[in-house]
Design a protein around this motif. Structure first.
Motif, PDB file in Angstrom:
ATOM      1  N   SER A  41      50.130  55.714  41.428  1.00 58.65           N
ATOM      2  CA  SER A  41      51.072  54.751  42.019  1.00 58.65           C
ATOM      3  C   SER A  41      50.791  53.304  41.615  1.00 58.65           C
ATOM      4  O   SER A  41      51.696  52.490  41.598  1.00 58.65           O
ATOM      5  CB  SER A  41      51.058  54.864  43.546  1.00 58.65           C
ATOM      6  OG  SER A  41      49.819  54.418  44.066  1.00 58.65           O
ATOM      7  N   GLN A  42      49.547  52.976  41.323  1.00 63.19           N
ATOM      8  CA  GLN A  42      49.144  51.649  40.857  1.00 63.19           C
ATOM      9  C   GLN A  42      49.717  50.516  41.721  1.00 63.19           C
ATOM     10  O   GLN A  42      50.458  49.658  41.241  1.00 63.19           O
ATOM     11  CB  GLN A  42      49.524  51.463  39.392  1.00 63.19           C
ATOM     12  CG  GLN A  42      48.904  52.495  38.493  1.00 63.19           C
ATOM     13  CD  GLN A  42      49.360  52.412  37.053  1.00 63.19           C
ATOM     14  OE1 GLN A  42      50.173  51.578  36.678  1.00 63.19           O
ATOM     15  NE2 GLN A  42      48.833  53.287  36.223  1.00 63.19           N
ATOM     16  N   THR A  58      37.660  43.544  43.224  1.00 64.66           N
ATOM     17  CA  THR A  58      37.671  44.049  41.863  1.00 64.66           C
ATOM     18  C   THR A  58      39.117  44.201  41.422  1.00 64.66           C
ATOM     19  O   THR A  58      39.994  44.421  42.245  1.00 64.66           O
ATOM     20  CB  THR A  58      36.957  45.423  41.809  1.00 64.66           C
ATOM     21  OG1 THR A  58      35.576  45.233  42.054  1.00 64.66           O
ATOM     22  CG2 THR A  58      37.115  46.115  40.486  1.00 64.66           C
ATOM     23  N   VAL A  59      39.353  44.091  40.137  1.00 65.38           N
ATOM     24  CA  VAL A  59      40.694  44.266  39.583  1.00 65.38           C
ATOM     25  C   VAL A  59      40.656  45.367  38.530  1.00 65.38           C
ATOM     26  O   VAL A  59      39.759  45.406  37.704  1.00 65.38           O
ATOM     27  CB  VAL A  59      41.203  42.959  38.935  1.00 65.38           C
ATOM     28  CG1 VAL A  59      42.575  43.179  38.302  1.00 65.38           C
ATOM     29  CG2 VAL A  59      41.250  41.837  39.940  1.00 65.38           C
ATOM     30  N   VAL A  60      41.633  46.266  38.588  1.00 70.77           N
ATOM     31  CA  VAL A  60      41.822  47.247  37.521  1.00 70.77           C
ATOM     32  C   VAL A  60      43.102  46.862  36.788  1.00 70.77           C
ATOM     33  O   VAL A  60      44.174  46.794  37.373  1.00 70.77           O
ATOM     34  CB  VAL A  60      41.932  48.687  38.055  1.00 70.77           C
ATOM     35  CG1 VAL A  60      42.322  49.642  36.939  1.00 70.77           C
ATOM     36  CG2 VAL A  60      40.622  49.116  38.685  1.00 70.77           C
ATOM     37  N   ASP A  61      42.956  46.578  35.512  1.00 70.62           N
ATOM     38  CA  ASP A  61      44.090  46.277  34.647  1.00 70.62           C
ATOM     39  C   ASP A  61      44.527  47.602  34.041  1.00 70.62           C
ATOM     40  O   ASP A  61      43.823  48.184  33.220  1.00 70.62           O
ATOM     41  CB  ASP A  61      43.651  45.287  33.564  1.00 70.62           C
ATOM     42  CG  ASP A  61      44.776  44.873  32.641  1.00 70.62           C
ATOM     43  OD1 ASP A  61      45.815  45.571  32.599  1.00 70.62           O
ATOM     44  OD2 ASP A  61      44.611  43.854  31.967  1.00 70.62           O
ATOM     45  N   TRP A  62      45.689  48.107  34.479  1.00 70.26           N
ATOM     46  CA  TRP A  62      46.134  49.443  34.070  1.00 70.26           C
ATOM     47  C   TRP A  62      46.551  49.507  32.602  1.00 70.26           C
ATOM     48  O   TRP A  62      46.635  50.591  32.037  1.00 70.26           O
ATOM     49  CB  TRP A  62      47.269  49.922  34.971  1.00 70.26           C
ATOM     50  CG  TRP A  62      46.831  50.052  36.388  1.00 70.26           C
ATOM     51  CD1 TRP A  62      47.158  49.220  37.416  1.00 70.26           C
ATOM     52  CD2 TRP A  62      45.958  51.038  36.942  1.00 70.26           C
ATOM     53  NE1 TRP A  62      46.545  49.634  38.582  1.00 70.26           N
ATOM     54  CE2 TRP A  62      45.804  50.745  38.312  1.00 70.26           C
ATOM     55  CE3 TRP A  62      45.283  52.131  36.411  1.00 70.26           C
ATOM     56  CZ2 TRP A  62      45.012  51.513  39.160  1.00 70.26           C
ATOM     57  CZ3 TRP A  62      44.487  52.897  37.254  1.00 70.26           C
ATOM     58  CH2 TRP A  62      44.362  52.591  38.604  1.00 70.26           C
ATOM     59  N   ALA A  86      50.291  40.744  35.027  1.00 68.24           N
ATOM     60  CA  ALA A  86      49.653  41.909  34.415  1.00 68.24           C
ATOM     61  C   ALA A  86      49.888  43.137  35.289  1.00 68.24           C
ATOM     62  O   ALA A  86      50.063  43.033  36.494  1.00 68.24           O
ATOM     63  CB  ALA A  86      48.160  41.659  34.246  1.00 68.24           C
ATOM     64  N   ASN A  87      49.889  44.297  34.653  1.00 68.08           N
ATOM     65  CA  ASN A  87      50.015  45.557  35.372  1.00 68.08           C
ATOM     66  C   ASN A  87      48.635  45.901  35.914  1.00 68.08           C
ATOM     67  O   ASN A  87      47.861  46.587  35.271  1.00 68.08           O
ATOM     68  CB  ASN A  87      50.535  46.643  34.423  1.00 68.08           C
ATOM     69  CG  ASN A  87      50.751  47.951  35.128  1.00 68.08           C
ATOM     70  OD1 ASN A  87      50.902  48.000  36.341  1.00 68.08           O
ATOM     71  ND2 ASN A  87      50.749  49.029  34.370  1.00 68.08           N
ATOM     72  N   ALA A  88      48.322  45.394  37.116  1.00 66.46           N
ATOM     73  CA  ALA A  88      46.977  45.508  37.654  1.00 66.46           C
ATOM     74  C   ALA A  88      47.004  45.768  39.152  1.00 66.46           C
ATOM     75  O   ALA A  88      47.979  45.477  39.827  1.00 66.46           O
ATOM     76  CB  ALA A  88      46.197  44.226  37.373  1.00 66.46           C
TER      77      ALA A  88
END
Length: 118
Positions: A41-42, A58-62, A86-88
């Motif tokens: 789902s991001q 924390t960030v996850v950059d998809w 960004a898609n994050a």
């Protein structure tokens, strides 16, 4: 559990597996089912607590799925933020108490979220 795609904000008690979930003894306490759903789902933001030792963000950059820690214990800045648009997913573990004594040791997190116009 099935999270919709396009979710802006997700709030849960537990962290997802592998994200700000490391407890005393280096044990990972996050939820693997929640992690799998987040991978699909991001959501833009995920707020949680539960694992007091893992306070931080924390960030996850998809677009390049790797975690980039923004701040950790004590609020020490580690890297710059993910670029706007960004898609994050931005993950926040806001647990404030010490895991052993339940004494408050972390300041509350204040998050400013920009809402697109229109």
């Amino acid at each position: 559990l099935e999270l919709p795609k396009g979710l802006d904000i997700l709030l849960s008690h537990d962290p997802p597996k592998g994200i700000l979930d490391t407890a005393i003894g280096n044990k990972r306490l996050g939820d693997p089912v929640l992690r799998n759903q987040i991978n699909v789902s991001q959501p833009r933001y995920h707020f949680f607590g539960h694992v007091h030792e893992a306070w931080g963000q924390t960030v996850v950059d998809w677009s390049k799925p790797q975690m980039r820690q923004i701040t950790g214990p004590g609020g020490k800045s580690v890297t710059g933020p993910v670029e706007e648009g960004a898609n994050a997913t931005h993950f926040y573990n806001g647990a404030q108490a010490n895991a052993r004594t339940t004494e408050l040791v972390h300041e509350p997190m204040v998050i400013e979220i920009r809402v697109p116009e229109g």
